[in-house]
Design a protein around this motif. Structure first.
Motif, mmCIF file in Angstrom:
data_model
loop_
_atom_site.group_PDB
_atom_site.id
_atom_site.type_symbol
_atom_site.label_atom_id
_atom_site.label_comp_id
_atom_site.label_asym_id
_atom_site.label_seq_id
_atom_site.Cartn_x
_atom_site.Cartn_y
_atom_site.Cartn_z
ATOM 1 N N ASP A 1 0.802 -1.231 0.000
ATOM 2 C CA ASP A 1 0.000 0.000 0.000
ATOM 3 C C ASP A 1 0.832 1.277 0.000
ATOM 4 O O ASP A 1 0.280 2.368 0.162
ATOM 5 C CB ASP A 1 -0.947 -0.002 1.207
ATOM 6 C CG ASP A 1 -2.020 -1.066 1.068
ATOM 7 O OD1 ASP A 1 -2.674 -1.096 0.006
ATOM 8 O OD2 ASP A 1 -2.199 -1.875 1.983
ATOM 9 N N HIS B 1 -0.799 -8.680 -3.881
ATOM 10 C CA HIS B 1 -1.434 -9.455 -2.817
ATOM 11 C C HIS B 1 -2.920 -9.564 -3.136
ATOM 12 O O HIS B 1 -3.390 -8.991 -4.121
ATOM 13 C CB HIS B 1 -1.186 -8.851 -1.427
ATOM 14 C CG HIS B 1 -1.979 -7.615 -1.110
ATOM 15 N ND1 HIS B 1 -2.171 -7.144 0.156
ATOM 16 C CD2 HIS B 1 -2.663 -6.747 -1.920
ATOM 17 C CE1 HIS B 1 -2.904 -6.057 0.137
ATOM 18 N NE2 HIS B 1 -3.222 -5.794 -1.095
ATOM 19 N N HIS C 1 -6.953 -10.229 -0.978
ATOM 20 C CA HIS C 1 -7.672 -10.319 0.291
ATOM 21 C C HIS C 1 -9.152 -10.468 0.004
ATOM 22 O O HIS C 1 -9.599 -10.185 -1.121
ATOM 23 C CB HIS C 1 -7.401 -9.096 1.170
ATOM 24 C CG HIS C 1 -7.230 -7.826 0.415
ATOM 25 N ND1 HIS C 1 -8.262 -7.218 -0.239
ATOM 26 C CD2 HIS C 1 -6.125 -7.070 0.160
ATOM 27 C CE1 HIS C 1 -7.812 -6.126 -0.835
ATOM 28 N NE2 HIS C 1 -6.515 -6.015 -0.623
ATOM 29 N N GLU D 1 -11.720 -3.173 -2.000
ATOM 30 C CA GLU D 1 -11.029 -1.887 -1.898
ATOM 31 C C GLU D 1 -11.550 -0.954 -2.986
ATOM 32 O O GLU D 1 -11.555 -1.314 -4.167
ATOM 33 C CB GLU D 1 -9.512 -2.068 -2.063
ATOM 34 C CG GLU D 1 -8.838 -2.472 -0.762
ATOM 35 C CD GLU D 1 -7.369 -2.801 -0.916
ATOM 36 O OE1 GLU D 1 -6.914 -3.042 -2.050
ATOM 37 O OE2 GLU D 1 -6.672 -2.816 0.108
ATOM 38 N N TYR E 1 -10.979 2.894 -4.572
ATOM 39 C CA TYR E 1 -9.953 3.934 -4.595
ATOM 40 C C TYR E 1 -10.445 5.181 -5.312
ATOM 41 O O TYR E 1 -11.197 5.100 -6.286
ATOM 42 C CB TYR E 1 -8.693 3.437 -5.319
ATOM 43 C CG TYR E 1 -7.899 2.439 -4.519
ATOM 44 C CD1 TYR E 1 -6.994 2.858 -3.558
ATOM 45 C CD2 TYR E 1 -8.074 1.067 -4.720
ATOM 46 C CE1 TYR E 1 -6.270 1.940 -2.811
ATOM 47 C CE2 TYR E 1 -7.353 0.140 -3.983
ATOM 48 C CZ TYR E 1 -6.454 0.594 -3.027
ATOM 49 O OH TYR E 1 -5.744 -0.309 -2.288
ATOM 50 N N HIS F 1 -3.766 -8.115 -6.917
ATOM 51 C CA HIS F 1 -3.607 -6.760 -7.449
ATOM 52 C C HIS F 1 -2.343 -6.098 -6.914
ATOM 53 O O HIS F 1 -1.851 -6.443 -5.839
ATOM 54 C CB HIS F 1 -4.832 -5.894 -7.093
ATOM 55 C CG HIS F 1 -5.063 -5.781 -5.619
ATOM 56 N ND1 HIS F 1 -5.704 -6.757 -4.899
ATOM 57 C CD2 HIS F 1 -4.728 -4.820 -4.711
ATOM 58 C CE1 HIS F 1 -5.774 -6.413 -3.634
ATOM 59 N NE2 HIS F 1 -5.164 -5.238 -3.472
HETATM 60 FE FE LIG Z 1 -5.049 -4.529 -1.450
#
Ligand SMILES: [Fe+2]
Ligand SMILES: [Fe+2]
Length: 357
Positions: free
Chosen positions: A252, A286, A288, A292, A294, A326
């Motif tokens: 990040d 990674h 998850h 997310e 953005y 991503h």
């Molecule tokens: Fe992420």
């Protein structure tokens, strides 16, 4: 030996089938495949600012806020990726208020915040009696149950991002988003500028809440997300300090969480967490199980999701769907606002993250 499908293994007699249907019952092996598929299965996607702007301009020309039906008096373009939002948990909309207009005061059970895209000192979000100026890149909370209206006393249209937990509240939980209009379009301004900062800023009367009227488990406690403005100058300064002194997060970049000012910790809301992310280099991939979303505060680059590259530049909005591998690849330096439903997963011990092998 090939595994038998449960249906083949457990074919019901017509008599049993009839009994089950008569009493609105179904055997587990027939319903379990349906579980988890009630909501939409959104893809990763991007909405370019020039397209959003075109849509907003067209809407603004057609529709004065005052002409909108009661209950919908907000002029907003909504990126659609599920039936009604960008994701199954987080809703994002791009709202404008023209000079002289007011988006009328109301309150509701869903949490909301504003992130100013194009604002000015005379564009104000009024929350819980205080006028918060909406300057570029300011983040202002409008927590559950607090009255809020948006008032443009300047001579330029202002635009911002609305972020709410509406899909989670309305679709996933099927909770009523109890909604109420204020008797006045503009709520009375009862606090001086900086009041909520004085209650929840760095020097404060810790342990006492000055808020009242918050129903439910937060009543009388100081952990509920308060009305608060995170001015961009402070956030940018903190990002710069981090970039000058620390090492970036591999996934990040230089990443700062907006904390709940009441607790001093993230998440900002029980349902959504927010980060300002300064990217200078390509990040490691990674994935998850959380979503997310953005918003591109500044700069350009690409976020690679699976085989796809979402090419972004300033003010674009994009979403990375759950479980997709991503990574970010900025073109020079870029700053993103990252928004995630991770607090919900963490609350239920369900958060999972991994790097591809
Ligand atoms: Fe992420
Ligand atoms: Fe609202």
């Amino acid at each position: 030996m090939a595994q038998q499908e449960p249906e083949e293994l457990l074919e019901l007699s017509s008599g049993t089938r009839g009994i089950l249907e008569e009493h609105d019952l179904r055997p587990l092996w027939e319903v379990e495949d349906d579980m988890g598929h009630v909501l939409d299965d959104p893809d990763s996607d991007i909405w370019k600012w020039e397209d959003i702007q075109t849509a907003i301009d067209a809407i603004e020309e057609d529709v004065p806020i005052a002409d909108l039906p009661p209950g919908f008096q907000r002029r907003v373009a909504v990126p659609i990726n599920t039936a009604n939002a960008i994701s199954n948990t987080i809703y994002v909309g791009i709202q404008t208020v023209s000079p002289g207009e007011t988006a009328p005061s109301h309150r509701h059970g869903a949490n909301a915040l504003r992130f100013t895209i194009d604002g000015h000192e005379e564009m104000k979000t009024v929350v819980a009696g205080e006028e918060f100026p909406m300057k570029d890149n300011d983040l202002i909370t409008t927590p559950q149950w607090e009255w809020h209206d948006h008032v443009n006393d300047g001579d330029e249209t202002a635009a911002w991002l609305d972020v709410l937990d509406l899909p989670l509240v309305l679709d996933s939980l099927n909770a009523k988003n109890t909604f109420e209009y204020h008797e006045l379009d503009r709520q009375p301004v009862t606090k001086t500028p900086g009041y909520w900062e004085s209650q929840y800023g760095r020097a404060r009367d810790y342990g006492e809440t000055k808020r009242d009227g918050i129903p439910g488990p937060f009543e009388g406690k100081c952990e509920a997300t308060p009305p608060y403005r995170f001015g961009w100058d402070d956030t940018l300064e903190a990002l710069r300090q981090r970039a000058d002194n620390d090492t970036p997060d591999p996934h990040d970049g230089y990443s700062l969480s907006y904390v709940n000012p009441a607790s001093g910790k993230p998440p900002l809301f029980p349902t959504m967490s927010f980060r300002a992310q300064l990217l200078q280099e390509e990040t490691d991939p990674h994935f998850h199980n959380t979503t997310e979303v953005y918003f591109v505060i500044e700069g350009e680059g690409a976020t690679h999701v699976g085989d796809e590259a979402l090419e972004w530049s300033q003010w674009d909005v994009f979403v990375v769907a759950p479980d997709e591998i991503h990574h970010h690849d900025p073109d020079g330096e870029a700053i993103l606002l990252g928004m995630t439903d991770r607090p919900v997963f963490e609350a239920f011990n369900l958060y999972a993250e991994a790097a591809p092998q």
